[in-house]
Motif scaffolding. Structure first.
Motif, PDB file in Angstrom:
ATOM      1  N   TYR A   1       0.831  -1.203   0.000  1.00 52.56           N
ATOM      2  CA  TYR A   1       0.000   0.000   0.000  1.00 52.56           C
ATOM      3  C   TYR A   1       0.871   1.260   0.000  1.00 52.56           C
ATOM      4  CZ  TYR A   1      -3.156   3.613   1.777  1.00 52.56           C
ATOM      5  OH  TYR A   1      -3.867   4.764   1.952  1.00 52.56           O
TER       6      TYR A   1
ATOM      7  N   TYR B   1      -5.406  -1.818   0.678  1.00 52.13           N
ATOM      8  CA  TYR B   1      -6.104  -1.120   1.763  1.00 52.13           C
ATOM      9  C   TYR B   1      -7.216  -1.982   2.345  1.00 52.13           C
ATOM     10  CZ  TYR B   1      -9.665   1.921   3.789  1.00 52.13           C
ATOM     11  OH  TYR B   1     -10.618   2.464   4.607  1.00 52.13           O
TER      12      TYR B   1
ATOM     13  N   GLN C   1      -9.297   5.169  -4.124  1.00 59.25           N
ATOM     14  CA  GLN C   1      -9.046   4.843  -2.724  1.00 59.25           C
ATOM     15  C   GLN C   1      -9.792   5.756  -1.741  1.00 59.25           C
ATOM     16  OE1 GLN C   1      -7.190   6.363  -0.159  1.00 59.25           O
ATOM     17  NE2 GLN C   1      -7.197   4.590   1.224  1.00 59.25           N
TER      18      GLN C   1
END
Length: 567
Positions: free
Chosen positions: A398, A422, A455
């Motif tokens: 990540y 994530y 995200q």
């Protein structure tokens, strides 16, 4: 009549030479300033006086071509210029004396005003040679009438009019017509030069607009110089920045080498004065190489925010001369390139702004996420070390992607891998409360999108949509290319939802405003607008108790467009 025709021919030659005067050319296009009009009065008065001196003495009078200057002045520049010319030329004729002195002075003034009134009447239309012929003929017969009216003795005035009326009306009206034909040719020449210059400028512009996206660099300057060289007929083309030669194509390239410091004094002068310069000799160019073949040059500054950041130069050798078309071409190209440099600077600023927003987004995400992720991993270390190891790998992946792709374009597939890193940690934290479903249309995963686009939306769906709900829920991530050729990305959850619009002050309460209008959504929306503009962006629909749907639309051809912006 023959003698007058010979003398009028001299005035016609003077008219041709007059067309080389810049002030005269300005008047042809109705652009003369007050100062230039005053100059025109002086020039045409001189032509009228010359016509008087070149006249043929006859019975204490002068058969002359004075009318040509006054009438042409009025036809070209209006009644005030015609009046001024008539006053000066008439006063001069009066000073010479003779029984027709007053009549000739008055008639010259009347002729100038008459031509000026025709100018007013024909202001929106072209002034042709036929109009000049007609006005000249009428003006001469008005002069004959004024002589008969004012000159004394009357018998002598009548005898004079009988002798000179036909030669003067025929020769002078023809002289005015020829004068107007010369003017028409000059105007056509100006239009032809302008059209050719515009055509060449557009040809160069069409080929070179993409070269300057990254500003004035050696690579972009070389491509630009080669294209200008190919389109024009010059001996060499050069481009510099403020200190060095960026590109030089054509003759003189053996000693005008890219990367060297600027060696010509003309270039340094243009950078200093910020005005175009025409160097008509090798000495004016100021090259230190004794065998340099370049003999003339046009240099124009390249401007950025009122500063000269470089110079565009077109050279000719001893075999050719720089033409008026070349002069207008380089002037237009200088303006075009300067505009492109301004646009490139604005685009660079937009990219820097977008990068700064990404950094701000990362600064918000990373500390909170890192803190929660480490707590989760610590809880797994003692009882499930393999799971802890797996989560550490996801955490490393990540942050690696965060650092590596900051501010870049990535494929949707890479963005989804980032999102999955994530989600893997979040699923470990909340176990069965968090479910994820991917619905990706084949081919969509290869499209390029701005990094960190999905995200923030996924994080909002998890934190604000599902986790407040006791039983948790489902996050669905969809991607498809619709019929209009736009890429549509959707993040949907069946969580608690909210009422109102997250971007405007219509939310049900302040808590919802704070949680949904934070840097995450605002950043995504602003970045899409910065890169792609209207009507693309993010649309959010939500219903309290039913969940939230965030839909991003990007333009058709997003793959190609994103590549060009990324470069």
């Amino acid at each position: 009549m023959i003698s007058m025709a010979e003398r009028t021919a001299v005035l016609v030659v003077a008219a041709f030479l007059l067309t080389r005067v810049k002030a005269f050319r300005s008047t042809l296009h109705r652009q003369a300033s007050l100062r230039e009009k005053a100059l025109m009065v002086a020039i045409f008065s001189g032509i009228s006086i010359m016509g008087t001196y070149m006249g043929i003495p006859y019975q204490d009078a002068i058969a002359n071509s004075r009318v040509i200057g006054a009438v042409v002045a009025g036809l070209l520049a209006g009644p005030w210029v015609g009046l001024g010319t008539g006053l000066i030329a008439g006063a001069h004729r009066y000073s010479l004396g003779g029984f027709t002195d007053l009549a000739c002075a008055v008639s010259t003034i009347v002729e100038g005003i008459l031509a000026g009134l025709v100018f007013r009447w024909r202001k929106q239309r072209e002034m042709s040679w036929s109009i000049g012929l007609g006005v000249g003929f009428v003006a001469e017969w008005i002069q004959m009438g004024i002589i008969l009216l004012l000159a004394r003795p009357w018998d002598q005035a009548l005898e004079l009019v009988k002798a000179i009326s036909v030669p003067m009306s025929v020769v002078n009206s023809l002289g005015i017509a020829v004068f107007m034909i010369i003017i028409d040719l000059v105007k056509n020449e100006e239009d032809r030069i302008g059209a050719l210059q515009a055509q060449r400028t557009l040809q160069v512009a069409d080929k070179t607009l993409s070269f300057l996206r990254e500003g004035l660099t050696p690579g972009s300057a070389d491509k630009l110089a080669r294209e200008i060289m190919r389109t024009t007929r010059v001996a060499a083309v050069a481009i510099t920045d403020q200190e060095r030669i960026l590109a030089h194509v054509g003759k003189g390239s053996t000693h005008h080498v890219p990367g060297q410091e600027i060696s010509t004094k003309a270039t340094r002068e243009v950078l200093s004065n910020k005005v175009m310069k025409l160097a008509s000799s090798k000495e004016e160019i100021g090259c230190n190489e004794p065998h340099c073949q370049l003999r003339s040059a046009i240099l124009v500054p390249l401007m950025l925010k009122h500063e000269a950041v470089g110079v565009l130069k077109l050279y000719q050798d001893r075999n050719s001369k720089l033409s008026a078309v070349d002069l207008e071409l380089v002037r237009g190209l200088g303006t075009l390139i300067s505009t492109q440099l301004e646009l490139a600077a604005l685009e660079q600023q937009a990219r820097l702004l977008a990068d700064a927003e990404i950094k701000a987004l990362q600064a918000q995400i990373n500390p909170h996420f890192l803190f929660n992720a480490l707590n989760t991993i610590v809880s797994f270390i003692r009882f499930r070390p393999e799971k802890a190891r797996e989560l550490l790998l996801h955490l490393g992946e990540y942050f690696r992607r965060n650092l590596h792709h900051s501010g870049e374009f990535v494929t949707l597939e890479e963005e989804l891998e980032h999102v999955e890193a994530y989600l893997a940690i979040e699923r470990a934290r909340f176990d069965e409360k968090l479910q994820v479903e991917y619905v990706i249309e084949p081919g969509a995963e290869k499209c390029l999108i701005p990094s960190l686009l999905l995200q923030p939306l996924v994080e909002n769906a998890v934190k604000h949509g599902l986790l407040p709900k006791r039983e948790g829920g489902l996050v669905t991530i969809q991607a498809r290319v619709n019929g209009a050729g736009t890429l549509e990305l959707t993040v949907k959850d069946n969580g608690v939802g909210f009422s109102g619009d997250p971007f405007f002050p219509h939310l049900a309460n302040a808590q919802e405003k704070r949680r949904m209008s934070g840097i995450g959504l605002g950043n995504v929306r602003a970045r899409i607008q910065t890169i792609y503009g209207s009507p693309y962006g993010i649309a959010i629909k939500s219903e309290a108790g039913r969940g939230t749907t965030c839909t991003i639309t990007l333009p058709s051809g997003v793959k190609t467009y994103a590549k060009s912006v990324s470069r």
